[in-house]
Motif scaffolding. Structure first.
Motif, PDB file in Angstrom:
ATOM      1  N   LEU A  73       0.814  -1.214   0.000  1.00  0.00           N
ATOM      2  CA  LEU A  73       0.000   0.000   0.000  1.00  0.00           C
ATOM      3  C   LEU A  73       0.848   1.265   0.000  1.00  0.00           C
ATOM      4  O   LEU A  73       0.417   2.312  -0.482  1.00  0.00           O
ATOM      5  CB  LEU A  73      -0.939   0.006   1.207  1.00  0.00           C
ATOM      6  CG  LEU A  73      -2.207  -0.838   1.089  1.00  0.00           C
ATOM      7  CD1 LEU A  73      -2.928  -0.906   2.428  1.00  0.00           C
ATOM      8  CD2 LEU A  73      -3.140  -0.274   0.025  1.00  0.00           C
ATOM      9  N   GLN A  74       2.060   1.189   0.527  1.00  0.00           N
ATOM     10  CA  GLN A  74       2.891   2.388   0.596  1.00  0.00           C
ATOM     11  C   GLN A  74       3.389   2.836  -0.776  1.00  0.00           C
ATOM     12  O   GLN A  74       3.988   3.910  -0.906  1.00  0.00           O
ATOM     13  CB  GLN A  74       4.081   2.146   1.531  1.00  0.00           C
ATOM     14  CG  GLN A  74       5.048   1.077   1.056  1.00  0.00           C
ATOM     15  CD  GLN A  74       6.022   0.675   2.156  1.00  0.00           C
ATOM     16  OE1 GLN A  74       5.785   0.900   3.341  1.00  0.00           O
ATOM     17  NE2 GLN A  74       7.137   0.086   1.776  1.00  0.00           N
ATOM     18  N   THR A  75       3.107   2.057  -1.829  1.00  0.00           N
ATOM     19  CA  THR A  75       3.456   2.492  -3.184  1.00  0.00           C
ATOM     20  C   THR A  75       2.441   3.493  -3.727  1.00  0.00           C
ATOM     21  O   THR A  75       2.629   4.016  -4.833  1.00  0.00           O
ATOM     22  CB  THR A  75       3.533   1.288  -4.135  1.00  0.00           C
ATOM     23  OG1 THR A  75       2.246   0.665  -4.221  1.00  0.00           O
ATOM     24  CG2 THR A  75       4.543   0.266  -3.649  1.00  0.00           C
ATOM     25  N   ILE A  76       1.371   3.766  -2.977  1.00  0.00           N
ATOM     26  CA  ILE A  76       0.375   4.770  -3.366  1.00  0.00           C
ATOM     27  C   ILE A  76       0.709   6.074  -2.653  1.00  0.00           C
ATOM     28  O   ILE A  76       0.927   6.084  -1.439  1.00  0.00           O
ATOM     29  CB  ILE A  76      -1.046   4.307  -2.992  1.00  0.00           C
ATOM     30  CG1 ILE A  76      -1.384   2.997  -3.705  1.00  0.00           C
ATOM     31  CG2 ILE A  76      -2.066   5.378  -3.340  1.00  0.00           C
ATOM     32  CD1 ILE A  76      -2.723   2.407  -3.293  1.00  0.00           C
ATOM     33  N   SER A  77       0.753   7.174  -3.388  1.00  0.00           N
ATOM     34  CA  SER A  77       1.132   8.449  -2.789  1.00  0.00           C
ATOM     35  C   SER A  77       0.181   8.839  -1.662  1.00  0.00           C
ATOM     36  O   SER A  77      -1.036   8.684  -1.768  1.00  0.00           O
ATOM     37  CB  SER A  77       1.150   9.553  -3.858  1.00  0.00           C
ATOM     38  OG  SER A  77      -0.144   9.740  -4.406  1.00  0.00           O
ATOM     39  N   ALA A 549      -0.189  17.953  -0.645  1.00  0.00           N
ATOM     40  CA  ALA A 549      -0.058  17.669  -2.071  1.00  0.00           C
ATOM     41  C   ALA A 549       0.474  16.256  -2.227  1.00  0.00           C
ATOM     42  O   ALA A 549       1.324  15.807  -1.447  1.00  0.00           O
ATOM     43  CB  ALA A 549       0.886  18.661  -2.736  1.00  0.00           C
ATOM     44  N   GLU A 550      -0.043  15.541  -3.251  1.00  0.00           N
ATOM     45  CA  GLU A 550       0.343  14.156  -3.490  1.00  0.00           C
ATOM     46  C   GLU A 550       0.762  13.995  -4.949  1.00  0.00           C
ATOM     47  O   GLU A 550       0.108  14.529  -5.860  1.00  0.00           O
ATOM     48  CB  GLU A 550      -0.826  13.215  -3.196  1.00  0.00           C
ATOM     49  CG  GLU A 550      -1.290  13.265  -1.746  1.00  0.00           C
ATOM     50  CD  GLU A 550      -2.689  12.714  -1.543  1.00  0.00           C
ATOM     51  OE1 GLU A 550      -3.051  12.451  -0.379  1.00  0.00           O
ATOM     52  OE2 GLU A 550      -3.428  12.573  -2.552  1.00  0.00           O
ATOM     53  N   ALA A 566       6.017   7.638  -5.218  1.00  0.00           N
ATOM     54  CA  ALA A 566       4.809   7.997  -4.481  1.00  0.00           C
ATOM     55  C   ALA A 566       5.244   8.975  -3.393  1.00  0.00           C
ATOM     56  O   ALA A 566       5.968   8.600  -2.463  1.00  0.00           O
ATOM     57  CB  ALA A 566       4.159   6.761  -3.862  1.00  0.00           C
ATOM     58  N   TYR A 567       4.825  10.229  -3.531  1.00  0.00           N
ATOM     59  CA  TYR A 567       5.310  11.274  -2.621  1.00  0.00           C
ATOM     60  C   TYR A 567       4.146  12.146  -2.168  1.00  0.00           C
ATOM     61  O   TYR A 567       3.251  12.483  -2.955  1.00  0.00           O
ATOM     62  CB  TYR A 567       6.355  12.152  -3.324  1.00  0.00           C
ATOM     63  CG  TYR A 567       6.907  13.258  -2.457  1.00  0.00           C
ATOM     64  CD1 TYR A 567       7.954  13.020  -1.579  1.00  0.00           C
ATOM     65  CD2 TYR A 567       6.360  14.536  -2.505  1.00  0.00           C
ATOM     66  CE1 TYR A 567       8.460  14.026  -0.778  1.00  0.00           C
ATOM     67  CE2 TYR A 567       6.858  15.557  -1.707  1.00  0.00           C
ATOM     68  CZ  TYR A 567       7.901  15.294  -0.842  1.00  0.00           C
ATOM     69  OH  TYR A 567       8.379  16.294  -0.040  1.00  0.00           O
ATOM     70  N   SER A 568       4.166  12.509  -0.908  1.00  0.00           N
ATOM     71  CA  SER A 568       3.166  13.445  -0.384  1.00  0.00           C
ATOM     72  C   SER A 568       3.816  14.347   0.655  1.00  0.00           C
ATOM     73  O   SER A 568       4.723  13.932   1.377  1.00  0.00           O
ATOM     74  CB  SER A 568       1.985  12.695   0.244  1.00  0.00           C
ATOM     75  OG  SER A 568       2.406  11.940   1.369  1.00  0.00           O
TER      76      SER A 568
END
Length: 706
Positions: A73-77, A549-550, A566-568
Motif C-alpha cells: 500500500l505504501q506504493t500509493i502516494s 499535495a500528493e 509515491a510522494y506526499s
C-alpha cells in the motif's frame, strides 16, 4: 457473460497489465487505461473520475511477496500504514497524522470489514491476503455517496480476483525468526461460466521482538454463477483466525538499550498475554446488467471476536468482545439517453456488540493511582445494538463531451441501543463508571459535488467537494471512567469533514502521473473537557485543518528500466483546540488548560515518500529486481510541539526469478541498511512511546502455478 460483467473482467485485466507495463516488463499496449471500481462499484477509467484513487496491481503484489498488505500500500502516494510491533496490527496515516481513530473505511470486495459503531484500527486483521488477492485500491479523502461513516480520510478496498481461468497456485515463504507462510488456491471453471475457487493461507512467525509470536490461518471460498447474459451471482465465504502475543511500546531508554525487548514487566510476561480474534463473513451479490440499467444487491453476515489482555493498562485487565452484523448493500444505476448516469442506493446494517472486561488475576499496581485489583472484578459488561440506514443518490452528467459533473448526497441515520448488565454507579473503586441503559441517535446529510474535464484521451483535470462523517463508537459513548461526567451523555455528535480537492491525471506512452492538492477540515472533533467540579467529559469542541499535495508517478526508460514515485507533503494543524478546557489543578487551583490553536498535530510526518527502481533483465530471462526506498519526514512527538522526531529512511530489495514457466523463486531483504529506527514515536501522558522498526530481514520463497 453480460456486457458490463465482461467489462469488469477486462478492467481487472487492464489494471494488472498497466502496472506490469510501468515496471518495464511489457510495452505492448500504448492505449492501456487505469481502471478502478471502488468509487462506483463498477469499472471506470481513472481519468473519468474526479477524485484521487490509487491502486496496487496484481503484478506488483506478486512481485512484492509482502508479509503484510501495508508493504504494498505504501506504493500509493499519501498512504502510510504502520505494521505495529512486527505483528499483524496496524494504524494508518492517509491525509492525516499517524492515528488510531476511525477515519479510514476498510473494505473487502466493496463490503465493509467491520461496523463503524465498533471500529478497530486493526481492520486489516480480517482482510484476506492469500492467493485470491487481485489488487488494492485507496480512494483518498472523503468517499463518494456510496460510503458512510469512517470514509473521512480514505477508503481502502482489498479486491479478490474474479474466476476467469482454471488456474492453481501453491507458494511458500521462509524468513528469519521462524517466519513461514504457506498459501494456495484451487480454481475450477466449467463451460457454463460457473466457477468455484478455494484459497487459503497459514502464517507462523516467532517475531523479532520478545513475546511477539503470531499465528494466522485463513480460508476463502468463492462461487460465481452466470444465469444468462444479464444476471450473475457471486457468493463469498471468508473465515480467519489470528492469535498473537501481546507486547508494548518502549521508552527511549529501553529502545536505546535493546529494541527487541517486549516493553513489559517480567511478571506480566509470565502470564503470557495474548490477543485472539476470529472472523467470519458470508456474502452473496446478485447483479443485473442490461445496456442502460445496472443493479447490485449484496446481503451479508459478519461475525468477529476480539479477546486480549490490555497490557498498556497497569492492572492488565482482560477484554472480551464479539460483534455480529447483518446487512444489505443495494444500488441501481440508470444510464440516460444523454449519456448521463443516476445511481440510487441504500445501505442497511444491524450490528450487535457484546463487551466484557474483568480482572483475570489479582494485581497490585504502584505509583500514581496505586491499588490492588481483586481477581474476577468486573469493569464493564454490556450489549450494544447498532442500526444504520443510509439511502443515497449520485448523478453523473455532461456539460459537454469533455466536461462532466457529479452530484451526490447521502443521508446516514444511525441508532445505538445500550443495555448495561451491571448496576448503575459512579465509581467501582477503580475509576470506572456504570451508566443506565439508554439509546442515542445520529443523523447527517452529506453532500458531494465534483467536475472533471478531459484534456485529451490520455489526461484530465478535476475539482471536487465532499463531506463525510465519523460517528462516535459504542466504547466512546458508554464505557466511561469515574472522572468523566455524565454531562456528555446525549451531547456528543458525529465529527464532520469537508474535503476540497483539485487534481491532474495522465496516462501517456511511457509516463503515468497523478497529482492532487487537498484541504480537509475536520469539525466537531471529539475531545476531553472539564466541568466546574473537575469532572472530565467528551465533547465536540475542536477543529483541525489538513492540507497537502500528493504526486504519484511511473516512468519507463526502456524495456529494462522503470521508475516509480509515491510522494506526499502535508500539514496538519489545530484550527481551534483548548486542551484540558476547564481543568483546574486541585493543589494550586491554577487553570491547566492550554490553547493549542495553530499547533501541529503530533505524529504528522512532513512528508511520506516511496521510490522504486525496477529492472527487467534483458540477458537473464525471467529476472526482475526492485530497489525501494521508504522515507518518512520529521514530526512533533506531542501536541505542545516541544519535541520532534527526525523520521527515517530504509532501503529494501526484492527479486523474482522464473525458474520455469510454472515455478518462480522470490527473495526480499527489508531494511537492507539495517537501520535502528523508530517506526513510530510519540509522547503521551508524559511518557515516550516508541514502536521500533524491524531490523534487516531476509525472506525467500517459491511459487508454483499449474
Amino acid at each position: 457473460m453480460n456486457p458490463r460483467f465482461s467489462y469488469s473482467l477486462l478492467a481487472l485485466t487492464l489494471v494488472q497489465v498497466y502496472p506490469y507495463k510501468a515496471n518495464a516488463e511489457t510495452l505492448a499496449d500504448d492505449n492501456v487505461e487505469r481502471i478502478t471500481v471502488t468509487s462506483t462499484r463498477t469499472a471506470k477509467a481513472n481519468t473519468d473520475l474526479p477524485l484521487s484513487i490509487g491502486s496496487v496491481s496484481s503484478q506488483t503484489l506478486t512481485n512484492d511477496n509482502a508479509q503484510h498488505i501495508s508493504d504494498s500500500l505504501q506504493t500509493i502516494s499519501g498512504v502510510l500504514l504502520n505494521q505495529l510491533s512486527g505483528g499483524q496490527g496496524h494504524n494508518a496515516a492517509i491525509r492525516m497524522p499517524i492515528n488510531f481513530g476511525g477515519y479510514t473505511l476498510y473494505l473487502q470486495d466493496n463490503i465493509p470489514l467491520q461496523s463503524a459503531a465498533f471500529y478497530n484500527h486493526n481492520a486489516l486483521w480480517w482482510a484476506s491476503s492469500n492467493a485470491s488477492l487481485s489488487r488494492l485500491e485507496v480512494l483518498k479523502g472523503a468517499g463518494t455517496s456510496l460510503y458512510g461513516s469512517g470514509a473521512v480520510a480514505a477508503t481502502v478496498n482489498v479486491i479478490s480476483a474474479p474466476i476467469a481461468t482454471n488456474s492453481n497456485t501453491l507458494s511458500l515463504t521462509f524468513a528469519e525468526q521462524g517466519y513461514k507462510r504457506f498459501a494456495g488456491s484451487f480454481t475450477q471453471l466449467n463451460e457454463t461460466n460457473d466457477g468455484f475457487r478455494v484459497s487459503g493461507a497459514y502464517l507462523s512467525n516467532d517475531g523479532w521482538r520478545t513475546h511477539s509470536a503470531v499465528n494466522k490461518a485463513e480460508i476463502n471460498l468463492l462461487h460465481e454463477k452466470q444465469l444468462d447474459d444479464k444476471q450473475h451471482f457471486k457468493t463469498s465465504l471468508v473465515v480467519s483466525s489470528l492469535e498473537q502475543q501481546m507486547l508494548n511500546t518502549l521508552t527511549e531508554a529501553q529502545f536505546i538499550q535493546d529494541p527487541t525487548q517486549a516493553g513489559l514487566p517480567e511478571e506480566v510476561l509470565q502470564i503470557d498475554p495474548k490477543r485472539k480474534t476470529d472472523y467470519f463473513r458470508l456474502s452473496t451479490e446478485y447483479r443485473f446488467d442490461s445496456n442502460d440499467f445496472y443493479a447490485s444487491v449484496i446481503p451479508y453476515a459478519r461475525y468477529r471476536t476480539n479477546d486480549y489482555i490490555a497490557t498498556w493498562q497497569p492492572n492488565m485487565p482482560k477484554v472480551e468482545s464479539t460483534v455480529t452484523s447483518f446487512g444489505v448493500l443495494a444500488l441501481s444505476n440508470f444510464i440516460h439517453s444523454s449519456g448521463g448516469e443516476t445511481t440510487l442506493g441504500v445501505d442497511v446494517e444491524h450490528s450487535s456488540g457484546e463487551g466484557y472486561s474483568f480482572q483475570p488475576t489479582e494485581r497490585t499496581t504502584s505509583g500514581w493511582g496505586a491499588a490492588t485489583y481483586p481477581k474476577d472484578h468486573v469493569f464493564y459488561k454490556n450489549d450494544t445494538t447498532f442500526i444504520g440506514v443510509s439511502p443515497y443518490v449520485q448523478h453523473l452528467g455532461y456539460f459537454s463531451p469533455n466536461l462532466s459533473y457529479s452530484l451526490g448526497v447521502r443521508f446516514d441515520h444511525n441508532k445505538y441501543t445500550f443495555d448495561n448488565a451491571l448496576p448503575v454507579y459512579s465509581d467501582d473503586g477503580f475509576g470506572n463508571r456504570s451508566i443506565a441503559s439508554r439509546s442515542d441517535t445520529f443523523k447527517h446529510l452529506s453532500p458531494k459535488l465534483s467536475l472533471n474535464y478531459l484534456l485529451n484521451a490520455q489526461s484530465s483535470i478535476y475539482s471536487r467537494y465532499a463531506q463525510a462523517i465519523r460517528i462516535p463508537t459504542a466504547s466512546q459513548l458508554y464505557n466511561l471512567k469515574t472522572e468523566q461526567s455524565s454531562a456528555q451523555l446525549g451531547s456528543i455528535n458525529e465529527e464532520t469533514s469537508d474535503t476540497y480537492e483539485v487534481g491532474y491525471k495522465a496516462n501517456f506512452d511511457k509516463l503515468s502521473i497523478e497529482l492532487a492538492y487537498y484541504l480537509m477540515d475536520v469539525n466537531d472533533a471529539i475531545v476531553t473537557a472539564y466541568d466546574d467540579l473537575g469532572a472530565s467529559y467528551r465533547v465536540n469542541a475542536s477543529s483541525v485543518e489538513h492540507t497537502g499535495a500528493e504526486l504519484g508517478l511511473t516512468y519507463n526508460f526502456n524495456k529494462a528500466f522503470s521508475f516509480a514515485l509515491a510522494y506526499s507533503q502535508s500539514k496538519h494543524e489545530f484550527k481551534h483546540y483548548i486542551q484540558d478546557k476547564g481543568r483546574v489543578d486541585r493543589k494550586t487551583q491554577q487553570m491547566l488548560e492550554q490553547d493549542l490553536s495553530g499547533k501541529s498535530l503530533q505524529m504528522a510526518p512532513d512528508y511520506v515518500a516511496n521510490i522504486r527502481f525496477n529492472y527487467t533483465s534483458q540477458t537473464i530471462a525471467g529476472l526482475f529486481v526492485t530497489a525501494e526506498v521508504q522515507s518518512i519526514g520529521d514530526y512533533y512527538l506531542n501536541v505542545e510541539n516541544t519535541q520532534q522526531y527526525s523520521g527515517y529512511t530504509v532501503i529494501n530489495f526484492k527479486a523474482n526469478y522464473a525458474l520455469t514457466n510454472k515455478l518462480k523463486l522470490h527473495a526480499r531483504v527489508s531494511n537492507f541498511n539495517d537501520r535502528k529506527y523508530a517506526l513510530q514515536n510519540e509522547i503521551r501522558y508524559g511518557r515516550t512511546r516508541i514502536q521500533p522498526g524491524a531490523p534487516r530481514t531476509l525472506y525467500v520463497g517459491l511459487k508454483y502455478q499449474f
